[in-house]
Motif scaffolding. Sequence first.
Motif, short mmCIF file in Angstrom:
data_model
loop_
_atom_site.label_atom_id
_atom_site.label_comp_id
_atom_site.label_asym_id
_atom_site.label_seq_id
_atom_site.Cartn_x
_atom_site.Cartn_y
_atom_site.Cartn_z
N GLY A 86 3.00 10.46 -9.02
CA GLY A 86 2.34 10.50 -10.52
C GLY A 86 1.41 11.62 -10.67
O GLY A 86 0.75 11.95 -11.69
N TRP A 87 1.07 12.02 -9.37
CA TRP A 87 -0.37 13.12 -9.07
C TRP A 87 -0.36 14.20 -10.22
O TRP A 87 -1.20 14.50 -11.19
CB TRP A 87 -0.57 13.48 -7.89
N VAL B 292 6.38 8.16 -13.06
CA VAL B 292 6.08 7.56 -11.98
C VAL B 292 4.38 7.15 -12.33
O VAL B 292 4.03 5.91 -12.03
CB VAL B 292 5.95 8.64 -10.75
N ALA B 293 3.77 8.07 -12.98
CA ALA B 293 2.27 7.47 -13.13
C ALA B 293 2.56 6.25 -14.23
O ALA B 293 1.67 5.51 -14.12
CB ALA B 293 1.53 8.68 -14.03
N PHE C 85 1.42 -1.08 -12.54
CA PHE C 85 1.02 -1.79 -11.38
C PHE C 85 -0.43 -2.14 -11.54
O PHE C 85 -0.68 -3.17 -11.20
CB PHE C 85 1.11 -0.71 -10.15
N VAL C 86 -1.27 -1.40 -12.12
CA VAL C 86 -2.80 -1.69 -12.23
C VAL C 86 -3.03 -2.64 -13.06
O VAL C 86 -3.69 -3.72 -12.89
CB VAL C 86 -3.42 -0.32 -12.67
N SER D 117 2.81 6.00 -2.71
CA SER D 117 3.78 6.80 -3.39
C SER D 117 3.71 6.84 -4.72
O SER D 117 3.85 8.00 -5.44
CB SER D 117 5.22 6.30 -2.81
N LEU D 118 3.29 5.84 -5.45
CA LEU D 118 3.20 6.11 -6.99
C LEU D 118 2.17 6.88 -7.24
O LEU D 118 2.25 7.88 -8.07
CB LEU D 118 2.83 4.86 -7.53
N VAL D 119 1.05 7.16 -6.51
CA VAL D 119 -0.24 8.02 -6.85
C VAL D 119 0.33 9.21 -6.57
O VAL D 119 0.12 10.34 -7.49
CB VAL D 119 -1.42 7.74 -6.04
N LEU E 280 2.53 3.55 -12.35
CA LEU E 280 1.25 3.17 -11.52
C LEU E 280 0.44 2.28 -12.55
O LEU E 280 -0.39 1.42 -12.20
CB LEU E 280 0.50 4.41 -11.34
N SER F 209 0.63 -1.36 -0.11
CA SER F 209 0.06 -0.32 -0.28
C SER F 209 0.85 1.23 -0.05
O SER F 209 0.42 2.01 -0.70
CB SER F 209 -0.98 0.03 1.26
N LEU G 179 1.74 1.87 -3.63
CA LEU G 179 0.79 2.33 -4.14
C LEU G 179 0.39 3.87 -4.09
O LEU G 179 0.49 4.47 -5.05
CB LEU G 179 -0.58 1.68 -4.06
#
Lengths: 322, 335
Positions: free
Chosen positions: A52-53, A294-295, A301-302, A47-49, A298, A42, A45
Amino acid sequence: MSETVIASPPSSARSPPSGAWVGVIFEGACFAAATAVLAALSGLLISLVIGGWPAIHKFGFGFLTSDTWNPVTEVYGAAGPMVGTLITATVSLLIALPVAGGVAFFLTELCPAPLRRPIGTAVELLAGIPSIVYGMWGLFVFAPMFSKYVQLPLMSAARPGSLLETLTTGIPNGSGILSASIILAIMILPFMAATLRDLLMTVPATVRESAYGLGATTREVVMSVTLPYIRTGAIGAVMLGLGRALGETMAVTFIIGNSHGFPKSMFDSGSTIASTIANEFTEASGDMHLAALVALGLVLFVITFIVLALARLLLGRQEQRL
Amino acid sequence: MFRILRAALGALLIAGAATAVQAADSITGAGATFPAPVYAKWAEMYKAQTGAGLNYQSIGSGGGIRQITANTVDFGATDKPLKPDDLATNGFIQFPTVVGGVVPVVNLPGVKSGQIRLTGAQIADIYRGVIKKWNDPLLVRTNPGMTLPNLPITVVHRSDGSGTTFIFTTYLALKAAHWASDVGANDSVSWPVGLGGKGNEGVAAFVKQTPGAIGYVEYAYATLNNLTYTQVQNKAGKFVSPTAAAFAAAAAGAKWNAAPGFYLLLVEQPAPDAWPISGATFILLHTNQAKGKAVLAFFDWAYKNGDAAAAQLAYVPLPAAVKEQVRKLAWSKLK
């Protein structure tokens, strides 16, 4: 079966009388290990969000549908690498699965006993080779051979306007989507072969032997006895391979050609999510560039999560049917 | 169980103490990969002579800038100089260490190094996919007397973000308005055509394997691997070969005086013998920091004693006049 039932009670009875606190510590340690994995996952996840925000916020859903990747104008879309990732992973699986199955069946059903150990070890050794070695081998050895013996003959055999011509347009130097998929297939092969072999070993000898006793041929035993027996586990093996293929970085980066659009043919150059990150992360100096990378992580990851979830779903269905 | 734990704890403590001692003793730097071999060589020689160590991590220019900004290293290294404004905001000193550059390499049957002559505009058109064949009339014009083959041109570029790409695209943007408006200059760009190889070795491998290919690599890589390079027309109108002298000419002829913070790209320098696609690599450090003196002592030593080692690794040392300017204009700013 009966042996294990008898064996288990004494082992718990044998635990030391003052061992209550040992048990508590053991349970605690196991719990901590399990929650540490969850926490790491988690945390990753989140830190990726966060990382990448800026990119997610700026490009929104278009990040997933646009294939523009331009670090100069700072416009980023992940569609090209996403498509490249899915294509290479799928193609490599299509190539590797039959071979892995063949290796596993050969080792368990047909292989003469003296050969079994050397071949089994060779397969496991293949799994231990670092991916950068596959990349270098792919670039310096595989690519020239692939160009000479596959690409050039295919391209010269293709009639103008035919489907083959569309599929084989590109630069005949051994790089591109198909080459990357083949390298990936070689990389995921040992994992799948080893897992499938172990699964086939779990088929009880009595089951197999009774089938042979009924007069079944090797092919019939494989198709109607052992394969159905290991079906659920086999899906797990495939997913293991697919998971590796989705995330493989270095070997692919060397050979895929690294261009960010949609690939137009088998020999066209493309990119994958992992290769794009590996290529650009070190020198990404702009904040938006970094956020986009970074996004991209993510997104991978998804994708991996969805693949694993689908695998679970399939497994669940299989179990119900059984 | 306890014994193992204690042993592990002990080992951890020792390791921790060791790194702490090391950190106190030596200076640390991080950044560009291009000068990493020469910095490592210098560090080795420096340690042998003075006993002071230097630890350089080649994590890429972007990483180097981030780390020195975050103050986790004593100096950062970058192939892409920071603009004077950025230097002022962060309180950085910036100065060049060695010169290198970018060399176009080709794979044409029967063609040797230096036989093909290209202009910047032609290279830009090749990399935009406008010139598609080697016997294009535009290429024949600068290569009279050569029989250029009827081969399609395969464009090869770097796939990884790189200072090499930055210098190369900066040059193309300078020479061709189309390139500047459509593609631009950066350490990775959206390439109109071609395929990307990872690192110099990736580009070189694709070029070697593809008849009719053109790529670009660092000068040091091209020299050490004997790749087939082309001549390129410089600002003075002369077609020059990439030699150490041509890079030195570019660095010597440049107006460092007029470049605040040494923000200077060595492309298209006016000197008559200058290689047009040259560039220096830079060091960044805070004006106000504990180990600033130690860092400068190292580079002062390298300026005095490191030229031969740099030349051996096919880097081009800075001309003496430029070193003097660095001492006067940049190093004096350290507090």
